[in-house]
Design a protein around this motif. Structure first.
Motif, short mmCIF file in Angstrom:
data_model
loop_
_atom_site.label_atom_id
_atom_site.label_comp_id
_atom_site.label_asym_id
_atom_site.label_seq_id
_atom_site.Cartn_x
_atom_site.Cartn_y
_atom_site.Cartn_z
N LEU A 105 6.54 1.72 -3.65
CA LEU A 105 6.56 0.26 -3.80
C LEU A 105 5.47 -0.21 -4.75
O LEU A 105 5.65 -1.19 -5.47
CB LEU A 105 6.41 -0.43 -2.44
N ALA A 106 4.35 0.50 -4.78
CA ALA A 106 3.26 0.12 -5.69
C ALA A 106 3.64 0.28 -7.15
O ALA A 106 3.02 -0.31 -8.03
CB ALA A 106 2.02 0.95 -5.38
N LYS A 107 4.68 1.05 -7.43
CA LYS A 107 5.13 1.25 -8.81
C LYS A 107 6.00 0.11 -9.32
O LYS A 107 6.30 0.05 -10.51
CB LYS A 107 5.91 2.57 -8.93
N GLY A 134 0.80 -1.22 0.00
CA GLY A 134 0.00 0.00 0.00
C GLY A 134 0.84 1.27 0.00
O GLY A 134 0.32 2.37 0.17
N ARG A 135 2.13 1.15 -0.19
CA ARG A 135 3.04 2.30 -0.20
C ARG A 135 3.18 2.82 -1.63
O ARG A 135 3.23 2.05 -2.58
CB ARG A 135 4.43 1.92 0.32
N VAL A 190 15.64 7.29 -4.06
CA VAL A 190 15.83 6.02 -3.37
C VAL A 190 15.65 6.10 -1.85
O VAL A 190 15.38 5.08 -1.22
CB VAL A 190 17.18 5.36 -3.73
N ASP A 191 15.78 7.28 -1.27
CA ASP A 191 15.53 7.41 0.17
C ASP A 191 14.11 7.00 0.51
O ASP A 191 13.86 6.34 1.52
CB ASP A 191 15.80 8.83 0.66
N GLN A 192 13.17 7.38 -0.36
CA GLN A 192 11.77 6.99 -0.14
C GLN A 192 11.62 5.47 -0.27
O GLN A 192 10.89 4.85 0.51
CB GLN A 192 10.85 7.69 -1.14
N ARG A 250 11.71 -0.49 4.64
CA ARG A 250 11.90 -0.71 6.08
C ARG A 250 10.57 -0.73 6.82
O ARG A 250 10.42 -1.43 7.82
CB ARG A 250 12.82 0.35 6.65
N SER A 251 9.58 0.01 6.32
CA SER A 251 8.28 0.04 7.01
C SER A 251 7.49 -1.25 6.82
O SER A 251 6.64 -1.57 7.64
CB SER A 251 7.45 1.24 6.54
#
Length: 108
Positions: free
Chosen positions: A47-49, A43-44, A63-65, A71-72
């Motif tokens: 990551l959804a991409k 659901g992030r 890349v920080d995102q 990590r979450s």
């Protein structure tokens, strides 16, 4: 659904994209599809991409995102899932400190 993850050095002389060259610095492969499954269920937004059949290119400023989102959702990771997440985080952290690099996530 294998996914190749490449840390790529980018060099470009001038403004023409035809003078853009890529050199792979490091790579890993999500052969089991663990990263793809975790990304789809996260659901992030970033990551959804991640597309198991397409490509996603992230610059050093993006890349920080990716690291934060990985990590979450990494809390219950073990085995192959933990290994691929750790490897991708390592590549992303290397990318974050060098503006001449990109992280390429290449689907099947």
């Amino acid at each position: 659904m294998p996914l190749d993850i490449l840390l790529v050095a980018v060099s470009q002389r001038g403004t023409s994209s035809r003078r853009r060259t890529l050199r792979t610095l490091a790579a890993t492969c999500d052969t089991e599809g663990e990263l793809v499954r975790r990304a789809a269920a996260s659901g992030r937004p970033l990551l959804a991409k991640i597309d198991p059949y397409g490509d996603l290119v992230l610059t050093s400023s993006e890349v920080d995102q990716l690291v934060a989102e990985l990590r979450s959702v990494d809390g219950a990771a073990s085995g192959a899932a933990a290994r691929i997440v750790d490897e991708v985080v390592g590549l992303a952290e290397r990318c974050a400190v060098d503006a001449t690099t990109e992280l390429h996530l290449i689907g099947d």
